[in-house]
Design an enzyme around this catalytic site. Structure first.
Site, short mmCIF file in Angstrom:
data_model
loop_
_atom_site.label_atom_id
_atom_site.label_comp_id
_atom_site.label_asym_id
_atom_site.label_seq_id
_atom_site.Cartn_x
_atom_site.Cartn_y
_atom_site.Cartn_z
N GLU A 102 9.19 2.65 2.86
CA GLU A 102 7.81 2.89 2.42
C GLU A 102 7.75 3.04 0.91
OE1 GLU A 102 4.73 3.15 3.33
OE2 GLU A 102 4.47 4.23 5.21
N ASP A 106 2.15 9.75 2.05
CA ASP A 106 1.04 10.60 1.62
C ASP A 106 0.67 11.49 2.81
OD1 ASP A 106 -1.43 11.57 0.75
OD2 ASP A 106 -2.14 9.70 -0.05
N ARG A 168 -0.09 -3.46 -8.93
CA ARG A 168 1.19 -3.46 -8.20
C ARG A 168 2.34 -3.95 -9.06
NH1 ARG A 168 0.18 -2.65 -2.74
NH2 ARG A 168 -1.67 -3.63 -1.86
P1 IMP Z 1 -0.44 7.62 4.33
O1 IMP Z 1 -0.61 6.82 5.58
O2 IMP Z 1 -1.57 8.54 4.04
O3 IMP Z 1 0.92 8.32 4.25
O4 IMP Z 1 -0.48 6.61 3.12
C1 IMP Z 1 0.48 5.65 2.99
C2 IMP Z 1 -0.01 4.42 2.29
O5 IMP Z 1 -1.19 4.66 1.52
C3 IMP Z 1 1.05 3.98 1.33
O6 IMP Z 1 1.95 3.09 1.93
C4 IMP Z 1 0.24 3.38 0.19
O7 IMP Z 1 0.01 2.02 0.45
C5 IMP Z 1 -1.07 4.13 0.22
N1 IMP Z 1 -1.07 5.23 -0.77
C6 IMP Z 1 -0.90 6.56 -0.55
N2 IMP Z 1 -0.97 7.28 -1.69
C7 IMP Z 1 -1.17 6.37 -2.67
C8 IMP Z 1 -1.31 6.48 -4.10
O8 IMP Z 1 -1.25 7.57 -4.72
N3 IMP Z 1 -1.51 5.31 -4.76
C9 IMP Z 1 -1.58 4.10 -4.15
N4 IMP Z 1 -1.45 3.95 -2.83
C10 IMP Z 1 -1.24 5.07 -2.09
#
Ligand code: IMP
Length: 177
Positions: A102, A106, A168
């Site tokens: 990953e 987050d 990116r």
């Molecule tokens: P989660 O499902 O909330 O853990 O988020 C995971 C996905 O959200 C990551 O693989 C990223 O693609 C996107 N993401 C989470 N935080 C950020 C950030 O601070 N910047 C950009 N993309 C993020």
């Protein structure tokens, strides 16, 4: 300090290339030891992980295979909470040790979804490698085995991570100014 603009927002330098690369080398050392007898399948989570995965896997020197899965949960600068599988995993993962790669963990919604997909398909073990971890946001029980750098709950771009599809390609990581 040099601010950059990505789409309609300003970002400031946060984590430089050198720090990123040395964190990755540290992760790879551990992976090379822990998984040397596992013939792991690395599953790269697209799109955000492409840069991290390329750098990490150049430092992985054990026999392994690499595949890709594409999921999405973010719109703009916040998670929607719903994770959709856009491109599925083609490989047979039965009885394999799989390393989920990953860009950032987050809330962990993405990780939870991937975990469920892999368990359903009969994997032997799941390891998680992420470039960035937001420990204050991550409250899921799935262990994150290899985390490059821990950051607070800030929105970051660069090194594979995007803001609305842009940023990116940046070599360093930037945070919302
Ligand atoms: P989660 O499902 O909330 O853990 O988020 C995971 C996905 O959200 C990551 O693989 C990223 O693609 C996107 N993401 C989470 N935080 C950020 C950030 O601070 N910047 C950009 N993309 C993020």
């Amino acid at each position: 300090m040099e601010l950059i603009t990505v789409k309609d927002k300003q970002f400031k330098p946060y984590i430089g290339e050198d720090k990123i690369q040395s964190a990755i080398k540290g992760l790879a050392v551990n992976i090379n030891i822990d998984l040397r007898d596992e013939f792991p399948l690395f599953v790269i989570v697209l799109n955000g992980s492409f840069m991290f995965a390329a750098d990490l896997l150049k430092e992985v020197h054990i026999p392994c295979e690499i595949s890709f899965i594409k999921v999405a949960s973010y719109h703009g600068t916040s998670s929607t909470g719903t994770v959709t599988e856009l491109v599925g995993l083609a490989e047979d993962v039965t009885n394999r040790t799989v390393v989920i790669v990953e860009d950032i963990v987050d809330t962990g919604a993405t990780l939870e979804k991937l975990h469920a997909i892999l368990i359903k398909r009969g994997v032997k073990a799941i390891k998680v490698a992420t470039m960035l971890l937001k420990p204050d946001a991550y409250k899921k029980p799935i262990p994150v085995n290899y985390a490059g750098i821990e950051i607070p709950n800030d929105f970051v771009v660069g090194y594979g991570l995007d803001y609305d599809g842009q940023g990116r390609n940046l070599k360093d990581i930037y945070v919302l100014a």
